[in-house]
Motif scaffolding. Structure first.
Motif, mmCIF file in Angstrom:
data_model
loop_
_atom_site.group_PDB
_atom_site.id
_atom_site.type_symbol
_atom_site.label_atom_id
_atom_site.label_comp_id
_atom_site.label_asym_id
_atom_site.label_seq_id
_atom_site.Cartn_x
_atom_site.Cartn_y
_atom_site.Cartn_z
ATOM 1 N N GLY A 159 0.797 -1.221 0.180
ATOM 2 C CA GLY A 159 0.179 -0.178 0.055
ATOM 3 C C GLY A 159 0.808 1.224 0.029
ATOM 4 O O GLY A 159 0.197 2.405 -0.004
ATOM 5 N N THR A 160 2.143 1.224 0.037
ATOM 6 C CA THR A 160 3.019 2.503 -0.088
ATOM 7 C C THR A 160 2.751 3.100 -1.289
ATOM 8 O O THR A 160 2.970 4.277 -1.447
ATOM 9 N N PHE A 161 3.110 2.163 -2.322
ATOM 10 C CA PHE A 161 3.400 2.794 -3.841
ATOM 11 C C PHE A 161 2.305 2.387 -4.605
ATOM 12 O O PHE A 161 1.732 1.427 -4.349
ATOM 13 N N ILE A 162 2.142 2.982 -5.687
ATOM 14 C CA ILE A 162 1.249 2.724 -6.739
ATOM 15 C C ILE A 162 1.776 1.638 -7.382
ATOM 16 O O ILE A 162 2.822 1.618 -8.045
ATOM 17 N N ALA A 163 1.024 0.312 -7.793
ATOM 18 C CA ALA A 163 1.383 -0.766 -8.420
ATOM 19 C C ALA A 163 1.088 -0.457 -10.011
ATOM 20 O O ALA A 163 0.402 0.513 -10.396
ATOM 21 N N PRO A 164 2.089 -1.118 -10.843
ATOM 22 C CA PRO A 164 1.750 -0.996 -12.338
ATOM 23 C C PRO A 164 0.554 -1.574 -12.839
ATOM 24 O O PRO A 164 0.041 -2.338 -12.105
ATOM 25 N N ASP A 165 0.307 -1.285 -13.975
ATOM 26 C CA ASP A 165 -1.069 -1.634 -14.653
ATOM 27 C C ASP A 165 -0.872 -3.162 -15.054
ATOM 28 O O ASP A 165 0.341 -3.916 -15.411
ATOM 29 N N ASP A 166 -2.073 -3.953 -14.957
ATOM 30 C CA ASP A 166 -1.940 -5.403 -15.660
ATOM 31 C C ASP A 166 -1.949 -5.232 -16.968
ATOM 32 O O ASP A 166 -2.651 -4.148 -17.619
ATOM 33 N N PHE A 167 -1.040 -5.957 -17.792
ATOM 34 C CA PHE A 167 -0.903 -5.953 -19.262
ATOM 35 C C PHE A 167 -2.128 -6.064 -20.193
ATOM 36 O O PHE A 167 -2.441 -5.801 -20.852
ATOM 37 N N SER A 168 -2.990 -7.006 -19.449
ATOM 38 C CA SER A 168 -4.280 -7.379 -20.222
ATOM 39 C C SER A 168 -5.122 -6.063 -19.853
ATOM 40 O O SER A 168 -5.815 -6.045 -21.169
ATOM 41 N N GLU A 169 -5.047 -5.192 -19.146
ATOM 42 C CA GLU A 169 -5.685 -3.982 -19.493
ATOM 43 C C GLU A 169 -5.247 -2.954 -20.325
ATOM 44 O O GLU A 169 -5.864 -2.390 -21.072
ATOM 45 N N VAL A 170 -3.839 -2.947 -20.599
ATOM 46 C CA VAL A 170 -3.260 -2.154 -21.826
ATOM 47 C C VAL A 170 -3.656 -2.662 -22.966
ATOM 48 O O VAL A 170 -4.079 -2.091 -23.826
ATOM 49 N N ILE A 171 -3.902 -4.056 -22.995
ATOM 50 C CA ILE A 171 -4.601 -4.734 -24.541
ATOM 51 C C ILE A 171 -5.714 -4.359 -24.638
ATOM 52 O O ILE A 171 -6.148 -3.592 -25.745
ATOM 53 N N ASP A 172 -6.617 -4.431 -23.764
ATOM 54 C CA ASP A 172 -8.058 -3.978 -23.780
ATOM 55 C C ASP A 172 -8.238 -2.354 -24.163
ATOM 56 O O ASP A 172 -9.057 -2.042 -24.963
ATOM 57 N N ASN A 173 -7.266 -1.507 -23.389
ATOM 58 C CA ASN A 173 -7.451 -0.223 -23.597
ATOM 59 C C ASN A 173 -7.117 0.241 -25.007
ATOM 60 O O ASN A 173 -7.419 1.024 -25.405
ATOM 61 N N GLY A 174 -6.181 -0.576 -25.458
ATOM 62 C CA GLY A 174 -5.623 -0.301 -26.855
ATOM 63 C C GLY A 174 -6.593 -0.664 -27.996
ATOM 64 O O GLY A 174 -7.103 0.226 -28.967
ATOM 65 N N LYS A 175 -7.592 -1.811 -27.539
ATOM 66 C CA LYS A 175 -8.460 -2.357 -28.515
ATOM 67 C C LYS A 175 -9.687 -1.315 -28.599
ATOM 68 O O LYS A 175 -10.214 -1.379 -29.728
ATOM 69 N N ALA A 176 -9.873 -0.419 -27.725
ATOM 70 C CA ALA A 176 -11.080 0.449 -27.752
ATOM 71 C C ALA A 176 -10.524 1.675 -28.669
ATOM 72 O O ALA A 176 -11.775 2.355 -29.083
ATOM 73 N N PHE A 177 -9.397 1.816 -29.072
ATOM 74 C CA PHE A 177 -9.172 2.853 -30.133
ATOM 75 C C PHE A 177 -8.583 2.468 -31.237
ATOM 76 O O PHE A 177 -8.352 3.223 -32.231
ATOM 77 N N ILE A 178 -7.844 1.462 -31.392
ATOM 78 C CA ILE A 178 -7.122 0.953 -32.552
ATOM 79 C C ILE A 178 -7.228 -0.528 -32.627
ATOM 80 O O ILE A 178 -6.906 -1.260 -31.589
ATOM 81 N N ASP A 179 -7.004 -1.111 -34.098
ATOM 82 C CA ASP A 179 -7.122 -2.489 -34.094
ATOM 83 C C ASP A 179 -5.786 -3.213 -33.640
ATOM 84 O O ASP A 179 -4.750 -2.595 -34.088
ATOM 85 N N PRO A 180 -5.972 -4.469 -33.320
ATOM 86 C CA PRO A 180 -4.817 -5.030 -32.992
ATOM 87 C C PRO A 180 -3.810 -5.362 -33.893
ATOM 88 O O PRO A 180 -2.632 -5.637 -33.782
ATOM 89 N N GLY A 181 -4.443 -5.493 -35.271
ATOM 90 C CA GLY A 181 -3.721 -5.676 -36.379
ATOM 91 C C GLY A 181 -2.670 -4.681 -36.590
ATOM 92 O O GLY A 181 -1.735 -4.711 -37.400
ATOM 93 N N VAL A 182 -2.640 -3.306 -35.964
ATOM 94 C CA VAL A 182 -1.785 -2.387 -36.317
ATOM 95 C C VAL A 182 -0.569 -2.598 -35.215
ATOM 96 O O VAL A 182 -0.597 -2.257 -34.240
#
Length: 418
Positions: free
Chosen positions: A306-329
């Motif tokens: 609880g002292t520091f901010i944890a990094p994002d889960d990479f699965s969230e990065v994948i999903d966040n990208g899909k909302a804006f750009i096709d994974p084929g790019v």
């Protein structure tokens, strides 16, 4: 006419020093002992300065991307220093292949060496796409595991360091703690550091928590994304992390293992879109799952503490990208760049710097080209793309960054007044 060159083989490792260009200051300190365990003598280059750029310009066409110019310039400058036995030295680089000029780096490096009459110097390429089949390092499973955990520990140290360094009461205390921890970590690789990851992460947290800090005023967090070399390399991005800290901000960078996952995910996408890699498809899914589980170990420990901010889960990065750009790019940093920017914004880091080489077409498309679409969804996002090339003035780059930082401060002041 093709150049004749010397191939590197595992029998040469006992007599040769392998030069590696700088990129990740913390991570690469772990490379030397990791490879030494397998009998390889690596040396990560630290030479910087205008002479590196000049050597790059003299040996690489200036239309070639800036990372190639810097990497090759750093190699040539080091070899000219007189520090190395030219008959017992090799040069190594990493390559991702695909639709990127990095696929040509090895040929460019060999051509540059030939210009100096050093064709006999072997060159190695670390890549997973079969670009170089002659010169090679023998990647055994123990070596692969040590590299993997070296990268994971490097990511963790970088992540925590950037959350502490802006607040340290004694300048240099965070760097000193990182160096001491690395010195303690190195011997653990002799006994399988991967078996002790939970204990190592907990100890890492305790060390950073004991550094005297002044958190009376929380710093504005600035995300850094971009082409992989420009994102991480102090030589490439003019020590961007240090500059942000000196200006009173907190830099935020995702770990390099996210880029490794991006490459694995692209192979999975190739199968889904084009039915490529059919025989290895299940292996890519296993590798992805294993790496993400390894990352989760650190993330869970940080959250529980609880002292520091944890990094994002990479699965969230994948999903966040899909909302804006096709994974084929997926040329260059492809959808990863967009996914990282959106993930930063959703985690509260609305101010983002995109560091990219001038003329890097894939990054211009997926970085500059996606800004408007992202800002349509997140109007308060403050995103600036900074181009780096040999003709770019550091003053001009810093002026553009300063303008972005001024906007960040103004936005925070407006929030505070509401």
């Amino acid at each position: 006419m093709s150049l004749e060159y010397t191939l590197f083989n595992s029998d040469m490792k006992k007599d040769y020093t392998i030069l590696v260009p700088s990129m990740l200051p913390i991570h690469f300190r772990l490379l030397t002992p990791v490879f030494a365990k397998s009998g390889y003598k690596l040396e990560v280059l630290t030479n910087e300065g205008e002479q590196v750029r000049e050597e790059g310009l003299a040996h690489v066409h200036n239309d070639t991307c800036y990372p190639a110019l810097l990497v090759i310039g750093q190699m040539i400058d080091a070899l000219k220093s007189g520090k190395y036995d030219i008959d017992h030295v090799a040069c190594a680089i990493t390559q991702t292949a695909g639709g990127c000029r990095a696929s040509n780096y090895l040929s460019l490096l060999r051509k540059a060496l030939a210009m100096e009459g050093w064709q006999r110097i072997p060159c190695l390429s670390a890549n997973a796409n079969g670009l170089e089949k002659g010169s090679s390092v023998e990647f055994t499973m123990p070596l692969i595991l040590r590299i993997l955990y070296g990268a994971l520990y490097g990511d963790a140290l970088m992540w925590l360091s950037n959350q502490v360094k802006p607040y340290e009461l004694e300048k240099g205390a965070t760097d000193k703690a990182v160096n001491q921890f690395i010195d303690e970590l190195i011997p653990m690789f002799e006994h399988g550091a991967y078996k002790q990851s939970k204990r190592i992460y907990k100890k890492m947290l305790e060390i950073f928590k004991t550094i005297p800090q002044d958190r009376s005023q929380i710093k504005i967090r600035i995300g850094i994304v971009g082409e992989i070399y420009m994102k991480y390399s102090p030589l490439g991005n003019q020590h961007l992390e240090d500059y942000l800290i000196e200006e009173g901000f907190e830099p935020v960078l995702s770990g390099v293992m996210d880029f490794a996952l991006y490459c694995v995910e692209n192979s999975i996408i190739d199968y889904e879109y084009y039915h490529m890699h059919e025989k290895n498809h299940y292996i890519y899914n296993i590798v992805k799952d294993v790496i993400m589980r390894m990352q989760k170990t650190f993330r869970d420990i940080v959250k529980k503490d609880g002292t520091f901010i944890a990094p994002d889960d990479f699965s969230e990065v994948i999903d966040n990208g899909k909302a804006f750009i096709d994974p084929g790019v997926k040329m260059g940093e492809g959808w990863l760049l967009t996914g990282e920017v959106v993930s930063l914004i959703k985690s509260g880091v609305t101010n983002v710097i995109s560091a990219q080489p001038f003329g890097c077409l894939p990054n211009h498309i997926v970085a500059k080209g996606m800004v408007r679409k992202i800002k349509d969804e997140y109007p308060k996002a403050n995103i600036v793309a900074i181009d780096y090339d040999p003709s770019a003035s550091k003053v001009n780059q810093e002026n553009r960054i300063r303008l972005m930082l001024a906007n960040a401060k103004l936005s925070e002041e407006m929030k505070a007044s509401i």
